[in-house]
Design a protein around this motif. Structure first.
Motif: not given
Length: 283
Positions: A124-131, A253-258
């Motif tokens: 759940d946490a992984a999917r939240t971060a992904y979205y 290029s969008l965010a560091v460590g994206f």
């Protein structure tokens, strides 16, 4: 009397000639150039094996029917040439997809990585971060990249198609790609006097030559372009294939460590999967 009969005879002859010409014109206008059964069978077989996008073949047929026609034999030669190149191109793309899938599976099967991620970042946490990452991508104007990211969040995602839409147009109208294709066209088609033909190759969308969305959405693509002679030059239709394979480094290029911050957990847990991209556009 003789003059009268002569006029009647002349009038009848003129009418007959005009009728023949009109019939010939109508017949020519109504003439249909058809695919041979073996050509149609080859298209169906390639389509079922995911070796051609039928939308591209339909565009090729439309090119042939536009202005300068020859005959059904020429149509079938044109389609078969395009089909053979499509099959070769898609075999290459399908191999790239297979490798991406194997790499993704290897990452999931790594018990050390899986255990580490699961402890600190459950599904759940992984999917939240992904979205959350997808929303960030959209906020940067990379709407197609966001669509690809969403498409990856399913088991065995099917090929993602863009057919003669705005994204397909943007991918076709990249100057560096156009310049490369123009050079091939001049050497392989124009200078040889061919009325029709296809060229193909590979191309990398980069920050320098394309938009940020194209750079993050696409990788080293395979392309094919079919050309047909028209009264004012040549018309063309594009066919581009790629594999969406989580090259997260580009997203920095969008965010560091994206990748690590938003996507790596999803990939490691096997929640997102590589898929094939098919882009078709008729100029």
């Amino acid at each position: 009397m003789k003059k009268y009969l002569s006029r009647i005879t002349s009038s009848l002859m003129i009418a007959l000639i005009l009728s023949i010409l009109m019939f010939s014109t109508i017949a020519k206008a109504n003439e249909e150039f058809k695919l041979y059964p073996e050509t149609q069978a080859a298209i169906e077989d390639a389509s079922q094996r995911n070796l051609v996008d039928k939308a591209f073949i339909n565009n090729v047929i439309d090119l042939f029917n536009k202005e300068i026609h020859t005959n059904s034999e020429e149509l079938n030669e044109f389609v078969n040439e395009a089909l053979i190149q499509s099959i070769e191109m898609n075999k290459k793309t399908n191999e790239e997809l297979k490798m991406a899938q194997e790499n993704a599976n290897a990452l999931v099967e790594s018990q050390e990585n899986k255990a580490a991620i699961t402890r600190v970042n459950p599904i759940d946490a992984a999917r939240t971060a992904y979205y959350a990452g997808i929303l960030m991508v959209e906020s940067k104007g990379c709407t197609q990249t966001a669509k690809y990211m969403r498409h990856a969040d399913q088991n065995n995602p099917p090929t993602y198609y863009n057919r003669n839409d705005d994204w397909a147009s943007k991918c076709a109208f990249v100057q560096e790609l156009f310049d490369k294709i123009e050079l091939q066209f001049n050497i392989e088609i124009a200078q040889t006097g061919k009325l029709q033909g296809s060229v193909y190759g590979t191309f990398a969308y980069t920050i320098a030559n394309s938009s940020l969305d194209q750079y993050t959405a696409l990788h080293n693509v395979n392309y094919q372009v079919a050309f047909k002679k028209q009264s004012n030059g040549y018309a063309a239709t594009y066919y581009i294939t790629d594999v969406y394979d989580f090259a997260w480094g580009k997203y920095d290029s969008l965010a560091v460590g994206f990748g690590n911050n938003y996507c790596y957990a999803m990939q490691t847990l096997g929640l997102i999967h590589p898929f094939k991209i098919s882009i078709v556009y008729a100029l």
